[in-house]
Design a protein around this motif. Structure first.
Motif, PDB file in Angstrom:
ATOM      1  N   ALA A  35       1.047  -1.117   0.025  1.00 54.21           N
ATOM      2  CA  ALA A  35      -0.046   0.160   0.021  1.00 54.21           C
ATOM      3  C   ALA A  35       0.873   1.352   0.122  1.00 54.21           C
ATOM      4  O   ALA A  35       1.981   1.266   0.682  1.00 54.21           O
ATOM      5  CB  ALA A  35      -0.991  -0.028   1.339  1.00 54.21           C
ATOM      6  N   THR A  36       0.419   2.345  -0.586  1.00 57.29           N
ATOM      7  CA  THR A  36       1.283   3.482  -0.355  1.00 57.29           C
ATOM      8  C   THR A  36       0.579   4.088   0.808  1.00 57.29           C
ATOM      9  O   THR A  36       0.051   3.636   1.924  1.00 57.29           O
ATOM     10  CB  THR A  36       0.787   4.634  -1.666  1.00 57.29           C
ATOM     11  N   GLY A  37       0.952   5.525   1.024  1.00 57.42           N
ATOM     12  CA  GLY A  37       0.600   6.537   2.243  1.00 57.42           C
ATOM     13  C   GLY A  37       1.912   6.390   3.099  1.00 57.42           C
ATOM     14  O   GLY A  37       3.122   5.902   2.934  1.00 57.42           O
ATOM     15  N   SER A  38       1.654   7.098   4.257  1.00 56.45           N
ATOM     16  CA  SER A  38       2.921   7.466   5.038  1.00 56.45           C
ATOM     17  C   SER A  38       2.798   6.212   5.895  1.00 56.45           C
ATOM     18  O   SER A  38       3.967   5.737   6.490  1.00 56.45           O
ATOM     19  CB  SER A  38       2.825   8.482   5.888  1.00 56.45           C
ATOM     20  N   THR A  39       1.821   5.515   6.393  1.00 57.34           N
ATOM     21  CA  THR A  39       1.953   4.626   7.440  1.00 57.34           C
ATOM     22  C   THR A  39       2.503   3.271   7.396  1.00 57.34           C
ATOM     23  O   THR A  39       3.479   2.884   8.165  1.00 57.34           O
ATOM     24  CB  THR A  39       0.387   4.203   7.707  1.00 57.34           C
ATOM     25  N   TYR A  80       0.783   5.990  -8.281  1.00 56.58           N
ATOM     26  CA  TYR A  80       1.043   5.099  -7.122  1.00 56.58           C
ATOM     27  C   TYR A  80       2.181   4.177  -7.636  1.00 56.58           C
ATOM     28  O   TYR A  80       3.148   3.759  -7.023  1.00 56.58           O
ATOM     29  CB  TYR A  80       0.087   4.347  -6.556  1.00 56.58           C
ATOM     30  N   GLY A 132      -3.089   0.277   4.598  1.00 58.12           N
ATOM     31  CA  GLY A 132      -3.402   1.588   5.711  1.00 58.12           C
ATOM     32  C   GLY A 132      -4.796   1.690   5.766  1.00 58.12           C
ATOM     33  O   GLY A 132      -5.690   0.718   5.361  1.00 58.12           O
ATOM     34  N   ILE A 133      -5.363   2.827   6.439  1.00 59.96           N
ATOM     35  CA  ILE A 133      -6.655   3.061   6.651  1.00 59.96           C
ATOM     36  C   ILE A 133      -6.867   4.535   6.520  1.00 59.96           C
ATOM     37  O   ILE A 133      -5.913   5.088   7.069  1.00 59.96           O
ATOM     38  CB  ILE A 133      -7.248   2.510   7.683  1.00 59.96           C
ATOM     39  N   HIS A 138     -11.624   3.897   4.928  1.00 58.78           N
ATOM     40  CA  HIS A 138     -11.377   3.268   3.646  1.00 58.78           C
ATOM     41  C   HIS A 138     -10.041   2.421   3.468  1.00 58.78           C
ATOM     42  O   HIS A 138      -9.182   2.535   4.303  1.00 58.78           O
ATOM     43  CB  HIS A 138     -11.494   4.091   2.503  1.00 58.78           C
ATOM     44  N   PHE A 141      -8.656   2.166  -2.179  1.00 59.09           N
ATOM     45  CA  PHE A 141      -9.476   3.360  -2.283  1.00 59.09           C
ATOM     46  C   PHE A 141     -10.773   3.047  -2.320  1.00 59.09           C
ATOM     47  O   PHE A 141     -11.799   3.562  -2.800  1.00 59.09           O
ATOM     48  CB  PHE A 141      -9.167   4.080  -3.831  1.00 59.09           C
ATOM     49  N   ASN A 165      -4.957  13.714   0.558  1.00 61.27           N
ATOM     50  CA  ASN A 165      -3.864  13.539  -0.645  1.00 61.27           C
ATOM     51  C   ASN A 165      -3.370  14.584  -1.015  1.00 61.27           C
ATOM     52  O   ASN A 165      -2.319  14.519  -1.824  1.00 61.27           O
ATOM     53  CB  ASN A 165      -4.429  12.473  -1.377  1.00 61.27           C
ATOM     54  N   ARG A 167      -1.612  16.934  -0.015  1.00 65.32           N
ATOM     55  CA  ARG A 167      -0.305  16.982   0.630  1.00 65.32           C
ATOM     56  C   ARG A 167       0.779  16.237  -0.586  1.00 65.32           C
ATOM     57  O   ARG A 167       1.895  16.812  -0.517  1.00 65.32           O
ATOM     58  CB  ARG A 167      -0.175  16.507   2.184  1.00 65.32           C
ATOM     59  N   LYS A 203      -6.535   8.520  13.263  1.00 62.73           N
ATOM     60  CA  LYS A 203      -6.968   6.951  12.746  1.00 62.73           C
ATOM     61  C   LYS A 203      -7.890   6.434  13.890  1.00 62.73           C
ATOM     62  O   LYS A 203      -8.386   5.280  13.727  1.00 62.73           O
ATOM     63  CB  LYS A 203      -5.903   6.159  12.431  1.00 62.73           C
TER      64      LYS A 203
HETATM   65  C1  GLP Z   1      -4.666   6.410   0.609  1.00 63.96           C
HETATM   66  C2  GLP Z   1      -4.565   5.141   0.068  1.00 63.96           C
HETATM   67  C3  GLP Z   1      -4.434   4.315   1.033  1.00 63.96           C
HETATM   68  C4  GLP Z   1      -4.034   4.485   2.362  1.00 63.96           C
HETATM   69  C5  GLP Z   1      -4.387   6.049   2.904  1.00 63.96           C
HETATM   70  C6  GLP Z   1      -3.949   6.412   4.013  1.00 63.96           C
HETATM   71  O1  GLP Z   1      -5.946   6.943   0.508  1.00 63.96           O
HETATM   72  N1  GLP Z   1      -5.049   4.988  -1.001  1.00 63.96           N
HETATM   73  O2  GLP Z   1      -4.040   2.814   0.758  1.00 63.96           O
HETATM   74  O3  GLP Z   1      -4.203   3.584   3.353  1.00 63.96           O
HETATM   75  O4  GLP Z   1      -4.170   7.019   1.890  1.00 63.96           O
HETATM   76  O5  GLP Z   1      -2.627   7.071   4.172  1.00 63.96           O
HETATM   77  P1  GLP Z   1      -1.774   7.343   5.142  1.00 63.96           P
HETATM   78  O6  GLP Z   1      -1.098   6.193   5.541  1.00 63.96           O
HETATM   79  O7  GLP Z   1      -0.796   8.298   4.658  1.00 63.96           O
HETATM   80  O8  GLP Z   1      -2.526   8.137   6.416  1.00 63.96           O
END
Ligand code: GLP
Length: 261
Positions: A35-39, A80, A132-133, A138, A141, A165, A167, A203
């Motif tokens: 997954a993408t995202g910072s987490t 992504y 991530g969440i 979600h 996506f 997103n 940012r 979260k």
């Molecule tokens: C986006 C991605 C998700 C990710 C979410 C949370 O929406 N599609 O896969 O879980 O961001 O991102 P973060 O981990 O940066 O809070």
């Protein structure tokens, strides 16, 4: 599902990287869903450290993408695919040929979605899927009220997700695409092991609803309750609204060490 409360995101990253390393030692050509995202970044950093230390060999691993923006060319720095190239493939030294993802720039998006589900099945399915969440619960996506049986398909992002997103697009929401391709919730549930990570109090509501609320499409991550092997790894902030926090701490502290997550 198992809930593991870790002191901080770094500890969560180490725990999950350990599970990934054990999986790859058992199955060298495992399909890792990323997954993408910072987490998840601490997971990728901890796994990279293990690879560089020679503790695990990922040369035969395959990588599967979770979701993608529609309309961004693959080479756009915030597609992504580009993000995962930077954050996962390059540090781990994994070749592009071992990477699977949906084509967000396809002229026929419906066909691209079906092709991706077929590619995942053809690869033997995802062994371990990192998730991530979103603040609205979600996963991928799959926004609230996504079908719990959904397959990979096009979705329209909520305003909140586009704000969250922005940012990554110089803070400019007008640059954030409205549409995405995401593995469906049904597709995600096909993976053999699901590991959802969450950090920070922002979260906490989404985590509590997912873990302790009813299974309901209004909170897509609650679908993890339907999976036989789902692990939720949260720091103290993200765990702060769990009613059963002490129970989760107690059971993890007393789990047989050989069992892993
Ligand atoms: C986006 C991605 C998700 C990710 C979410 C949370 O929406 N599609 O896969 O879980 O961001 O991102 P973060 O981990 O940066 O809070």
């Amino acid at each position: 599902m198992e809930v593991v409360i870790v002191p901080d995101a770094k500890a969560g990253g180490e725990l999950v990287a350990q599970a990934l390393a054990e999986l790859v030692r058992r199955k060298p050509d495992a399909v890792l869903g990323v997954a993408t995202g910072s987490t998840p970044l601490p997971v990728y950093e901890a796994l990279t450290a293990k690879v560089r230390a020679g503790a695990v060999d990922v040369s035969r691993v395959r990588i599967a993408q979770l979701d993608e923006y529609v309309g961004l060319p693959a080479e756009h720095p915030e597609s992504y695919r580009s993000v995962l190239r930077r954050e996962v493939l390059a540090p781990l030294g994994i070749d592009e040929a071992a990477f699977m993802g949906p084509d967000g720039a396809a002229s026929d998006i419906v066909a691209a979605c079906q092709a991706y589900d077929a590619a995942l099945a053809g690869a033997g399915g995802v062994d371990l899927q990192i998730l991530g969440i979103g603040t609205d619960g979600h996963i991928g996506f799959n926004e609230p009220c996504s079908s719990l049986a959904s397959r990979t398909r096009i979705k329209t992002l909520t305003e909140q997700t586009r704000v969250d997103n922005a940012r990554f697009f110089d803070g400019d929401i007008t640059q954030v695409p409205h549409h995405v391709i995401t593995q469906g919730i049904g597709t995600i549930l096909d993976a053999r092991h699901l590991v959802l990570l969450a950090s920070g109090e922002g979260k906490a509501d989404a985590v509590a609803a997912s873990v302790e609320g009813p299974v309901a499409s209004v909170c897509p991550a609650s679908a993890l309750q339907l999976h036989p092997h789902a692990t939720v790894v949260v720091d103290e902030g993200a765990a702060s609204k769990l009613k059963l926090g002490d129970y989760f701490r107690y059971t993890f502290a007393n789990k047989p060490a050989w069992q892993g997550i």
